[in-house]
Design an enzyme around this catalytic site. Sequence first.
Site, short mmCIF file in Angstrom:
data_model
loop_
_atom_site.label_atom_id
_atom_site.label_comp_id
_atom_site.label_asym_id
_atom_site.label_seq_id
_atom_site.Cartn_x
_atom_site.Cartn_y
_atom_site.Cartn_z
N GLU A 171 -33.95 -60.84 3.50
CA GLU A 171 -34.75 -62.07 3.51
C GLU A 171 -34.39 -62.92 2.29
O GLU A 171 -34.29 -62.40 1.17
CB GLU A 171 -36.24 -61.74 3.47
N ALA B 179 -41.38 -56.20 -3.07
CA ALA B 179 -41.21 -55.34 -1.90
C ALA B 179 -40.76 -56.20 -0.73
O ALA B 179 -40.87 -57.42 -0.76
CB ALA B 179 -42.51 -54.62 -1.56
N GLU C 129 -40.77 -56.23 3.72
CA GLU C 129 -41.46 -55.67 4.88
C GLU C 129 -40.57 -55.36 6.07
O GLU C 129 -41.01 -55.49 7.22
CB GLU C 129 -42.55 -56.64 5.33
N ASN C 130 -39.33 -54.94 5.87
CA ASN C 130 -38.47 -54.61 6.99
C ASN C 130 -39.24 -53.77 8.02
O ASN C 130 -40.01 -52.88 7.65
CB ASN C 130 -37.26 -53.81 6.51
N GLU D 94 -47.43 -55.51 2.44
CA GLU D 94 -46.23 -55.25 3.25
C GLU D 94 -46.59 -54.69 4.62
O GLU D 94 -45.93 -55.00 5.62
CB GLU D 94 -45.29 -54.29 2.51
N HIS E 147 -47.60 -57.29 7.02
CA HIS E 147 -46.44 -57.98 7.57
C HIS E 147 -45.94 -57.33 8.86
O HIS E 147 -45.26 -57.99 9.65
CB HIS E 147 -45.29 -57.96 6.56
#
Length: 867
Positions: free
Chosen positions: A140, A274, A276-277, A310, A313
């Site tokens: 990102e 961090a 959030e994949n 996260e 997300h």
Amino acid sequence: MKKLLCSLVLFLSCYCSAQRLPSNVVPDHYNLKFTPDFASNTFAGNETIDVHVLQPTKTIVLDAVEIKFNKVSVTSGGKHLTADVTPNGDKESVTLALSSEVAPGAASIQIEYVGQLNDKLRGMYRSESNNRKYVITQFEAVDARVAFPSFDEPAYKATFDITAVVDNDDTAISNGRIVSDQPGPSGKHTIKFSSTPKMSTYLVALTVGDWKCVSGEQDGIALRVCATPGREEQGKFALEATKAILHYYNQYFAIKYPYGKLDQIAAPDFEAGAMENTATIIYREADLLLDEKTASINAEKNVAGVIAHEMAHQWFGDLVTMKWWNDIWLNEGFATWMSSKPVAAWKPEWKIEEDDVLGTAEALNTDSVKNTRPIRQKAESRTEINSLFDGIAYGKTAAVLRMLESYLGPEEFRKGVNLYLESHKYSNATAEDFWNAMTKATGKPVDKIMPTFVTEPGAPYVAIEAKCENGETVGTLAQRRFYASAKLMQAPADEQEWQIPVCMSEIGGKKSSCDLVTQKQQNFKFKGCGQGVFGNVNGAGFYRYSFDQAVLNLPDFKVQELSEPDQVSIVGDEAALLGAGQEHIQSLMALMKKFSGVESASAVGEIGEQLAYARDFLVTDADRAQFQTWVRDVFKPTMAEVGYATKATDTPDERNLRATLIGVLGDIGEDPDTIEFARKTVQNYMRTGDPGDPTLLGPCFGVAAAHGDAALYDAFLAKLKNASKDPTSYYHYFNSLARFRDPALLKRTMEWALGPDVRNQDLFIMFGVLRNQYGQQMAWDFVREHFNDIVKKAGESLNGAQYAYFAVGVFCDPKHRAEAQEFLNQHAVPGMERVGLEQMERVDQCIEFRQREEPNLASYLAQQGGK
């Protein structure tokens, strides 16, 4: 993504020109195979993209940068066509030229290539710890293209099959579960992961290394928290927090957690807080790991809060994704707003609602300049997109959502959220999609309210005039834009209008009233009359408001009778009105004096922020002693009541209050007793490793450093070498190096930061020194002299060239203002112009504030006689 805001918001990527992909080809599925080679710091990529061709074409454009193409072909309708690859200049894309036309319908693109395991904290990069290397990804906003040629725009969702070929001693973690792990090729093994659901390219993740994990399960979902060997036990707190947070979200959302498993990895080097994949969240170590024996309450709150952000997300951003980056607030603002809910439910004693009020106050401060931006901001280039990850996307959006939830009611708001998610799951959405869903679900005019906050810049100011008539409170509400500048506030108001949910209450009573202010001025009325009107109940509104100074000056007005959120709110609001020239410093000092004996850690902390600002920019050498005496007189009685020694019966808020008072008294009030306590606490910790009450360590380190000498500085540096296994302990020592007052020691910190012992991700310490009034001139000279070295160390992900825009906002005098403007002119970054204007505006505001209020503070202190 949890960005490191304030000093860290500067960590943006390099500039590139704007170019969106043509819409004639769209992806359906990626099959990706990565083979990292640590010896050469490269990786081999083998990729097949199944696509759907919408129009006949002889060219296909893909996003790709820093990739060496070996072999590219396209298969369509039984034909196999070799493609010629042409880079598109600085557009970060390539054109695949085919010898014949591809017809509409299904096709596939086959690519063999080599990429770099860079050290730039972007794309697929290498991280080092314990004398070995790891593979980490950070895609990102627009860096998937660094790892694999792709349709690297959020609207191009697809499914992914990922395979990793890794060394025998390593494992890999990706978005899916491991479905097979086969030996070979020589010295390696091949790990295949399950197919992902549809998602955007920036959410793809892969990590490779000798990860060690702690595991658990919640609501049928497999959970792991992973770290480098020897640190996995520090993930146990995060695992317990994850269980509580996941259970809360599964109850709140109509759609249960949809991804089957959740891995969370602590990376030795990571640009953001961090990321959030989907089903594989990557963190900085300090934002995921902690030793519960040495971690403060605030450290625990930080880890739980980042995890909650996260994980939120996974619904806001992963399940439903914005169509384009101009609506990044649909991701970041939602996650910020949502993150406090599960943490508050899990740990009600942490009083998270007060943190929310502080968050709103911070967002209002961010939004109170002329050169702010609207929540929804046009962005095309890399720099413009990355600049959107700021306090507006996160803090302002979260504050507006809290206000909207307060207006609608929690359950009505929840209905709207779930309708929005259900309507757009596994797809993309826009701002209009959100407020239309909220309007449909609640029947309230959300589609009228939200655009006034999302599409227009700035924050509203609500002037309240009220009186008591026949047992009722009646009055008027008038709105205009708020500026943290007396000059701008004195100018005629513009035509900008908001639809503002304003909730008021009577001071000294229990009656309250909520009105939707839709006009420049309108009337209000509610039953009951108290001492006056409090203009923002529980600090839930995103607006500044006027407060009757006559009420504040009443002898029987007691701030202790306000709710704790209201105590926090009133301090921030009065300080903002002071900055805007609506009041003078005497009024704020009188209000803060009424907080003597108040036991809200958040309220005292907010007061501490205002006093620190006054110390740095209003207090002169002539009145410094009186100022310090005033601080001690106001807050020493509270410390006497709380005591320096932690008691077994103390609540978390009492422990935080003690810690906050140590900072206020020791760093601002220069209280000898507090300074001595801080020194002894730090010395005992250094000698024995016993933190006592860990919550006190942070402020004690800061106070000890502020009054420390070269011997203490050397001791901190030595301890840093052995503290790296405990992130909490490490950053106690690390952050304190910017708090010393000897310019020679602070220069050592600046030099050390550019050396090999400081990770690129931690260059923010330079800005800690730049904010330190004792080292500011030295740090400013150092930044200008060594700017090229900073740029080189920062690399492209941390892009040091953009340090210029955030280095200058600390100044408050005409001489440094002129130097700062020259510095910006010399280091201009396309796409950052607005940020530069905003920073210079903040300098101008401070100069204006200082000229106006410095003599007023001196007069107030003289009248007080130090009391």
